[in-house]
Design a protein around this motif. Structure first.
Motif, PDB file in Angstrom:
ATOM      1  N   GLY A 172      44.813  50.269  40.503  1.00 42.50           N
ATOM      2  CA  GLY A 172      45.128  49.785  39.168  1.00 42.50           C
ATOM      3  C   GLY A 172      46.145  50.630  38.425  1.00 42.50           C
ATOM      4  N   HIS A 191      44.600  49.258  33.967  1.00 39.04           N
ATOM      5  CA  HIS A 191      43.982  48.187  34.740  1.00 39.04           C
ATOM      6  C   HIS A 191      42.747  48.708  35.460  1.00 39.04           C
ATOM      7  CE1 HIS A 191      47.025  45.146  34.045  1.00 39.04           C
ATOM      8  NE2 HIS A 191      47.999  45.964  34.439  1.00 39.04           N
ATOM      9  N   GLN A 192      41.779  47.797  35.656  1.00 36.20           N
ATOM     10  CA  GLN A 192      40.532  48.160  36.300  1.00 36.20           C
ATOM     11  C   GLN A 192      40.594  48.025  37.824  1.00 36.20           C
ATOM     12  OE1 GLN A 192      38.191  49.502  34.365  1.00 36.20           O
ATOM     13  NE2 GLN A 192      39.641  49.137  32.678  1.00 36.20           N
ATOM     14  N   THR A 193      41.501  47.227  38.299  1.00 35.20           N
ATOM     15  CA  THR A 193      41.625  47.001  39.740  1.00 35.20           C
ATOM     16  C   THR A 193      43.102  46.804  40.077  1.00 35.20           C
ATOM     17  OG1 THR A 193      40.865  45.616  41.571  1.00 35.20           O
ATOM     18  CG2 THR A 193      41.192  44.530  39.447  1.00 35.20           C
ATOM     19  N   SER A 252      47.258  42.081  36.856  1.00 37.27           N
ATOM     20  CA  SER A 252      46.229  42.664  37.707  1.00 37.27           C
ATOM     21  C   SER A 252      45.173  41.630  38.052  1.00 37.27           C
ATOM     22  CB  SER A 252      45.582  43.859  36.999  1.00 37.27           C
ATOM     23  OG  SER A 252      44.466  44.336  37.711  1.00 37.27           O
ATOM     24  N   ARG A 253      44.339  42.026  39.019  1.00 43.56           N
ATOM     25  CA  ARG A 253      43.185  41.210  39.382  1.00 43.56           C
ATOM     26  C   ARG A 253      42.155  41.178  38.257  1.00 43.56           C
ATOM     27  NH1 ARG A 253      40.209  42.402  45.056  1.00 43.56           N
ATOM     28  NH2 ARG A 253      41.869  41.105  45.912  1.00 43.56           N
ATOM     29  N   ASP A 254      42.222  42.108  37.311  1.00 42.09           N
ATOM     30  CA  ASP A 254      41.298  42.110  36.175  1.00 42.09           C
ATOM     31  C   ASP A 254      41.655  41.057  35.126  1.00 42.09           C
ATOM     32  OD1 ASP A 254      43.500  43.125  34.844  1.00 42.09           O
ATOM     33  OD2 ASP A 254      42.677  45.126  34.554  1.00 42.09           O
ATOM     34  N   ARG A 255      42.638  40.187  35.434  1.00 47.67           N
ATOM     35  CA  ARG A 255      43.044  39.022  34.639  1.00 47.67           C
ATOM     36  C   ARG A 255      43.880  39.375  33.417  1.00 47.67           C
ATOM     37  NH1 ARG A 255      37.190  36.598  33.629  1.00 47.67           N
ATOM     38  NH2 ARG A 255      36.952  38.791  33.045  1.00 47.67           N
ATOM     39  N   ASN A 256      44.230  40.643  33.238  1.00 48.96           N
ATOM     40  CA  ASN A 256      44.970  41.074  32.062  1.00 48.96           C
ATOM     41  C   ASN A 256      46.433  41.363  32.391  1.00 48.96           C
ATOM     42  OD1 ASN A 256      42.597  40.991  30.491  1.00 48.96           O
ATOM     43  ND2 ASN A 256      42.053  43.094  31.117  1.00 48.96           N
ATOM     44  N   GLU A 274      42.944  36.209  38.670  1.00 50.25           N
ATOM     45  CA  GLU A 274      43.953  37.226  38.939  1.00 50.25           C
ATOM     46  C   GLU A 274      45.354  36.762  38.548  1.00 50.25           C
ATOM     47  OE1 GLU A 274      45.545  40.117  42.587  1.00 50.25           O
ATOM     48  OE2 GLU A 274      44.006  38.587  42.966  1.00 50.25           O
TER      49      GLU A 274
END
Length: 483
Positions: free
Chosen positions: A239, A258-260, A276-280, A302
């Motif tokens: 991330g 980011h978380q991931t 990111s995969r964390d949707r942000n 994602e």
């Protein structure tokens, strides 16, 4: 003694010649002159002497007076003339409409004759089709001006080489639809993420440089050059977003948030956006000490596609939630939410030729390329490609774009805009064509796939000389390893 006849005529005749013989000779001579001046008189001899004239009177049957409405019917054909030859000559000189007298007769329905008593000098437009003779004056068009079709022949289609001119081996190039591992800088350096490492390949001298290694516990998920081409951003599996100096091979900064995994990056003039995969979606500013300056929340899955508009005013994002969102600089919420796609939206590109024109491509369940007007949110066009759309890039030299595809055909397609006519379809990869980048001059693209190869294609003409690109397929015989 003079005879009575000689005294009456006033001529002295020799002995043995009478006035009767003189009159016969004179009449014979006059008839000979008449035959020379009027050939038609030989067919109908007359006892009257014809009179010669010094004026030339043209034959009305060979003129185009019917076009101006000066006659109601054609001139009668003279006796003994060759009708077939006359019709052939008229067809060669004036077109097929004049090959037969019936074509402009008073009873003809196709070319009605205007009475000479009405609009005598009114010119009627020809109604004939394309002339059969190349010598006809009407080959330049039915009007007085030249026709654009005859004066400007259609251009032949541009030839695009069907084979790559160079192939690079790229070991460990991942077969993951949601990653973005290839980018080409404005300084002609190609960056490729292979496993945990990033390699730089110079297109000018084919030199390969290892930029970094993230170690055994991390991996490269995305790479993106700045517009100036001196710095490169790297999105990692943990991330992070790292900024590296490409010329010095030195890390400048590491930013979190980011978380991931960070699978997509996009630079504008001064701001870096990361998805990111964390949707942000985070926006990073190198001039600010904080990790990010803005956070955009709108996707439900994602984020796999990000592109700034050419004027840096709008940001388009695509996600695994099948949505295409458009953001501006002054809002925390998307100004457009486009939901027509039925699969993940990774492929996104803005038109460099027309403001507000956006193109997007859907995944395996969608397979469509859609064109949008972001000023009003309307869909302009849609084309079903038959395959998963992995990438889109718009040419800056000509109004064309290229798309790369995955399941099931793994092809590369070049399209004209706005007609959406196919310029070329290229094949060569044995797996999904997941990665795409364009050279600084806009003529060459590089494609990458899970078959661990990078292939270079000449698909667009140069901006200054739009001549067809020469096929350099011989280069494809040699392969080079990127590391």
């Amino acid at each position: 003694m003079e005879s009575a006849e000689s005294r009456k005529s006033g001529l002295k005749l020799p002995a043995g010649m009478s006035g009767t013989s003189l009159r016969l000779d004179t009449l014979t001579s006059l008839r000979s002159i008449s035959n020379l001046s009027s050939p038609s008189s030989s067919s109908s001899p007359s006892n009257k002497a014809s009179t010669c004239s010094d004026r030339f009177i043209p034959c009305r049957s060979s003129s185009r007076l019917h076009t101006f409405g000066l006659t109601d019917k054609p001139s009668p054909v003279k006796e003994g003339s060759n009708d077939a030859y006359s019709r052939l000559l008229k067809a060669e000189l004036f077109g097929s409409d004049f090959s037969s007298p019936s074509s402009f007769s008073a009873g003809s329905s196709s070319s009605p004759i205007i009475s000479p008593s009405k609009n005598m000098l009114r010119f009627k437009t020809e109604t004939s089709g394309r002339p059969s003779s190349p010598f006809s004056p009407s080959i330049f068009g039915h009007q007085s001006g030249f026709s654009s079709e005859s004066s400007t022949p259609p251009k032949p289609p541009r030839k695009v080489p069907k084979t790559p001119h160079k192939v690079l081996d790229a070991p460990s190039l991942q077969d993951d639809f949601y990653l973005n591992l290839v980018d080409w800088s404005s300084q002609n350096v190609l960056a490729v993420g292979l496993g945990t490492c990033v390699y730089l390949w110079s297109a000018s001298n084919s030199k390969v440089t290892k930029l970094c290694d993230l170690g055994p516990y991390d991996g490269v998920c995305s790479v993106q050059w700045t517009r100036e081409g001196s710095f490169i951003s790297i999105g990692t599996n943990l991330g992070q977003v790292q900024i590296w100096d490409g010329t010095k091979c030195k890390k400048v900064r590491t930013m979190g948030g980011h978380q991931t995994r960070t699978g997509v990056l996009a630079w504008n003039s001064r701001v870096l956006a990361s998805g990111s995969r964390d949707r942000n979606i985070l926006q990073h500013d190198m001039r600010v000490s904080s990790d990010f300056v803005n956070k955009l929340v709108g996707h439900k899955s994602e984020v796999c596609g990000l592109k700034w508009s050419c004027d840096d005013r709008e940001l388009a994002s695509g996600g695994n939630d099948n949505q295409l969102l458009v953001w501006n600089q002054h809002s925390q919420q998307p100004v457009l939410r486009l939901t027509e796609h039925t699969a993940a939206v990774k492929a996104i590109a803005w038109s460099p030729h027309q403001s507000g024109i956006l193109v997007s491509g859907g995944g395996t369940a969608d397979r469509c390329i859609r064109f949008w007007n972001t000023t009003n949110g309307h869909q302009l066009n849609c084309v079903d490609t038959g395959s998963q759309v992995c990438n889109l890039a718009w040419s800056k030299n000509v109004n064309e774009l290229v798309s790369t595809h995955g399941y099931s055909q793994n092809q590369i397609m070049v399209w004209k805009y706005p007609s959406l006519a196919k310029v070329a379809t290229l094949t060569g990869h044995s797996m999904r064509v997941l990665y795409l980048a364009m050279s600084p001059d806009g003529q060459t693209i590089v494609t990458g796939a899970g078959d661990e190869t990078l292939r270079f294609w000449n698909v667009f003409p140069s901006m200054k000389a739009p001549a067809p690109v020469k096929d350099t397929g011989l280069w494809s015989l040699g392969r080079t390893q990127i590391r």
